[in-house]
Design a protein around this motif. Structure first.
Motif, PDB file in Angstrom:
ATOM      1  N   GLY A  15       0.826  -1.213   0.000  1.00 55.63           N
ATOM      2  CA  GLY A  15       0.000   0.000   0.000  1.00 55.63           C
ATOM      3  C   GLY A  15       0.860   1.261   0.000  1.00 55.63           C
ATOM      4  N   GLY A  21      -3.425   3.474  -9.648  1.00 56.12           N
ATOM      5  CA  GLY A  21      -4.527   2.544  -9.365  1.00 56.12           C
ATOM      6  C   GLY A  21      -4.031   1.173  -8.950  1.00 56.12           C
ATOM      7  N   TYR A  23      -3.440  -1.467 -10.606  1.00 57.00           N
ATOM      8  CA  TYR A  23      -2.430  -2.083 -11.463  1.00 57.00           C
ATOM      9  C   TYR A  23      -1.019  -1.718 -11.006  1.00 57.00           C
ATOM     10  N   TYR A  49      -7.197 -10.283  -9.811  1.00 56.04           N
ATOM     11  CA  TYR A  49      -7.331  -8.955 -10.405  1.00 56.04           C
ATOM     12  C   TYR A  49      -8.598  -8.880 -11.259  1.00 56.04           C
ATOM     13  N   GLY A  52     -11.478  -8.840  -8.875  1.00 56.95           N
ATOM     14  CA  GLY A  52     -11.495  -7.520  -8.216  1.00 56.95           C
ATOM     15  C   GLY A  52     -12.032  -6.434  -9.117  1.00 56.95           C
ATOM     16  N   GLY A  57     -15.932  -2.222  -5.098  1.00 58.87           N
ATOM     17  CA  GLY A  57     -14.836  -1.914  -4.189  1.00 58.87           C
ATOM     18  C   GLY A  57     -13.552  -1.564  -4.911  1.00 58.87           C
ATOM     19  N   VAL A  58     -12.593  -1.077  -4.122  1.00 60.07           N
ATOM     20  CA  VAL A  58     -11.294  -0.663  -4.644  1.00 60.07           C
ATOM     21  C   VAL A  58     -10.503  -1.926  -5.017  1.00 60.07           C
ATOM     22  N   ILE A  59      -9.950  -1.977  -6.242  1.00 60.65           N
ATOM     23  CA  ILE A  59      -9.296  -3.199  -6.731  1.00 60.65           C
ATOM     24  C   ILE A  59      -8.138  -3.629  -5.835  1.00 60.65           C
ATOM     25  N   ALA A  60      -7.343  -2.648  -5.380  1.00 59.64           N
ATOM     26  CA  ALA A  60      -6.196  -2.973  -4.533  1.00 59.64           C
ATOM     27  C   ALA A  60      -6.651  -3.691  -3.262  1.00 59.64           C
ATOM     28  N   VAL A  61      -7.766  -3.226  -2.692  1.00 58.52           N
ATOM     29  CA  VAL A  61      -8.295  -3.838  -1.474  1.00 58.52           C
ATOM     30  C   VAL A  61      -8.820  -5.237  -1.784  1.00 58.52           C
ATOM     31  N   ASN A  62      -9.551  -5.368  -2.899  1.00 57.74           N
ATOM     32  CA  ASN A  62     -10.090  -6.677  -3.267  1.00 57.74           C
ATOM     33  C   ASN A  62      -8.973  -7.704  -3.412  1.00 57.74           C
ATOM     34  N   THR A  65      -7.537  -8.603   0.063  1.00 57.20           N
ATOM     35  CA  THR A  65      -8.436  -9.490   0.798  1.00 57.20           C
ATOM     36  C   THR A  65      -8.307 -10.919   0.275  1.00 57.20           C
ATOM     37  N   VAL A  84      -3.055  -2.936   3.740  1.00 56.58           N
ATOM     38  CA  VAL A  84      -2.968  -2.163   2.499  1.00 56.58           C
ATOM     39  C   VAL A  84      -3.525  -0.742   2.676  1.00 56.58           C
TER      40      VAL A  84
ATOM     41  N   GLY B  14     -18.349   1.675  -1.191  1.00 54.85           N
ATOM     42  CA  GLY B  14     -17.611   0.420  -1.341  1.00 54.85           C
ATOM     43  C   GLY B  14     -18.454  -0.668  -1.973  1.00 54.85           C
ATOM     44  N   ALA B  17     -19.456   1.093  -6.056  1.00 57.11           N
ATOM     45  CA  ALA B  17     -18.472   1.582  -7.025  1.00 57.11           C
ATOM     46  C   ALA B  17     -17.694   0.402  -7.587  1.00 57.11           C
ATOM     47  N   GLY B  20     -12.664   0.197  -9.395  1.00 52.83           N
ATOM     48  CA  GLY B  20     -11.497   0.906  -8.880  1.00 52.83           C
ATOM     49  C   GLY B  20     -11.753   2.320  -8.412  1.00 52.83           C
ATOM     50  N   GLY B  21     -10.665   2.972  -7.985  1.00 52.67           N
ATOM     51  CA  GLY B  21     -10.695   4.247  -7.280  1.00 52.67           C
ATOM     52  C   GLY B  21     -11.505   5.333  -7.965  1.00 52.67           C
ATOM     53  N   GLY B  55      -0.455   4.786  -2.062  1.00 53.26           N
ATOM     54  CA  GLY B  55      -1.710   4.190  -1.591  1.00 53.26           C
ATOM     55  C   GLY B  55      -2.737   4.183  -2.697  1.00 53.26           C
ATOM     56  N   PRO B  56      -3.657   3.202  -2.665  1.00 50.99           N
ATOM     57  CA  PRO B  56      -4.706   3.145  -3.680  1.00 50.99           C
ATOM     58  C   PRO B  56      -5.535   4.432  -3.667  1.00 50.99           C
ATOM     59  N   ILE B  57      -5.852   4.960  -4.848  1.00 50.73           N
ATOM     60  CA  ILE B  57      -6.526   6.263  -4.926  1.00 50.73           C
ATOM     61  C   ILE B  57      -7.859   6.263  -4.179  1.00 50.73           C
ATOM     62  N   ILE B  82     -15.460   1.925   3.547  1.00 51.29           N
ATOM     63  CA  ILE B  82     -15.312   1.594   2.121  1.00 51.29           C
ATOM     64  C   ILE B  82     -14.747   0.187   1.925  1.00 51.29           C
ATOM     65  N   SER B  86     -16.008  -4.901   0.479  1.00 48.86           N
ATOM     66  CA  SER B  86     -14.998  -5.699  -0.231  1.00 48.86           C
ATOM     67  C   SER B  86     -14.649  -6.944   0.544  1.00 48.86           C
ATOM     68  N   ILE B  90     -15.483 -10.366  -1.229  1.00 51.43           N
ATOM     69  CA  ILE B  90     -14.321 -11.114  -1.726  1.00 51.43           C
ATOM     70  C   ILE B  90     -14.133 -12.408  -0.940  1.00 51.43           C
TER      71      ILE B  90
END
Lengths: 183, 187
Positions: A15, A21, A23, A49, A52, A57-62, A65, A84, B14, B17, B20-21, B55-57, B82, B86, B90
């Motif tokens: 993180g 993003g 990627y 990926y 996700g 949700g945010v891809i990085a978080v997915n 997890t 993260v 969360g 959306a 992604g960010g 950090g993720p946007i 948020i 997930s 997930i």
């Protein structure tokens, strides 16, 4: 417990060095998760990926997890996710408190200019590695080119692309394995 | 009460959306109209900062909005809000993925999806490359093709790529190195 702390710390590093993003975190995931710890394969990371990208949700978080859950179940998923997001909490709180117009400082802009070049180089090397493992025939090459061109030059959602890839992949690959079985 | 509202609103973001960010932006715009916790000007500034910090946007923006609205506890609550959907979604999917990823139909479809994913990553990389390696505004202003390419940046790109593939050092090293280099040699 030690493994949970390890999960948290690895994802803190991921993180803390993700510029952009989801990627942008792939090169670090590939290094730390796939190559050094062997917690997942390149193929699995690609699947995470894709999932996700298609889920809320945010891809990085997915992705975090997913890897955390695979490693240590539900608690693992939570530990990786908290890891993260942790750097963001610290860094953004500091910036929000002390630097009202952080992004306008020339030093920040110049550092970012260099970092972006590194991100492009790192992503390129990630693509090369993934390509070697997952694109094995002309169908794969065609899928790659179509998805790159459609995402770059049209407004088509990545979700649609992934669904199309999944359906056509199922039809083509199952037919192929049937032929092999028939022989 | 504000904490509860923050959690619920970011939980909703969360949950809805997808992709992604940047997909969170329309939802944040909606928050402005609904609660007036911050202004549109604040939002633009917060996004610019979120894009220039690690950090993720999506997480950076949530943390920032939470902080602006209700201080440090607000930033923690918004971030937890948020990520909670997930985590739930997930974990459910991961459970079934691990059960069925070897099933022939699932394998066949994943084999079709992976090249598409590489295409998506390449497209995302290309978007960064346009900013990092090209000077599209200069090209548009002068019309000179030589001005389109940022040769200094392209040279750094080639050198970095060579080192990354040859020496396989940790990506963080290259990120820090290129950041420091950028401060001294403007790219």
């Amino acid at each position: 417990m030690k493994e949970l702390i390890d999960l948290f710390l690895v994802f803190c590093r991921i993180g803390g060095f993700t510029f952009g993003g989801g990627y942008a975190m792939l090169p670090i995931i590939q290094k730390e998760i796939v190559e050094e710890r062997k917690w997942a394969t390149n193929e699995e990371v690609m699947d995470y990926y894709a999932i996700g990208q298609c889920t809320p949700g945010v891809i990085a978080v997915n992705t975090a997890t997913f890897i955390g859950y695979k490693r240590k179940g539900i608690i693992g998923g939570i530990a990786a996710t908290l890891g993260v997001v942790f750097p963001s909490l610290i860094i953004i709180t500091i910036i929000a408190t002390f630097f009202e117009h952080f992004q306008d400082y020339p030093i920040v802009q110049n550092a970012l200019g260099g970092i972006r070049v590194a991100v492009v180089a790192l992503i390129t090397s990630t693509i090369v590695k993934m390509w070697k493992q997952s694109i094995k025939n002309w169908i794969g090459i065609a899928f790659f080119i179509f998805s790159f061109l459609l995402i770059t030059f049209t407004d088509l959602s990545p979700v649609i692309m992934i669904i199309i890839g999944g359906i056509t992949g199922t039809i083509i690959n199952l037919n192929k394995s049937k032929k092999v079985d028939a022989k | 009460m504000i904490y509860f509202l923050l959690f619920i609103e970011f939980f909703k973001i969360g949950l809805f959306a997808i992709g992604g960010g940047l997909a969170t932006l329309p939802f944040l715009q909606e928050l402005i109209e609904k609660y007036h916790w911050f202004s549109s000007y604040d939002l633009i500034n917060m996004i610019a900062i979120s894009e220039s910090t690690p950090g993720p946007i999506g997480i950076n923006t949530a943390t920032f909005v939470g902080y602006k609205t209700a201080g440090i506890i607000g930033s923690i609550i918004a971030t937890l809000g948020i990520v909670t959907p997930s985590i739930i979604i997930i974990i459910l999917i991961a459970h079934y993925y691990m059960k069925f990823s070897e099933h022939p139909v699932v394998r066949a479809s994943l084999n079709g999806i992976r090249p598409v994913v590489i295409g998506l990553i390449a497209a995302a990389g290309f978007e960064v490359a346009k900013i990092a390696l090209l000077s599209i505004t200069q090209f548009a202003a002068t019309g000179s093709l030589l001005k389109l390419f940022n040769f200094k940046a392209i040279l750094l790109f080639a050198i970095l790529l060579y080192f990354i593939i040859k020496y396989k050092k940790h990506p963080i090293l290259y990120i820090i190195g290129a950041g420091i280099l950028g401060i001294f040699i403007k790219f």
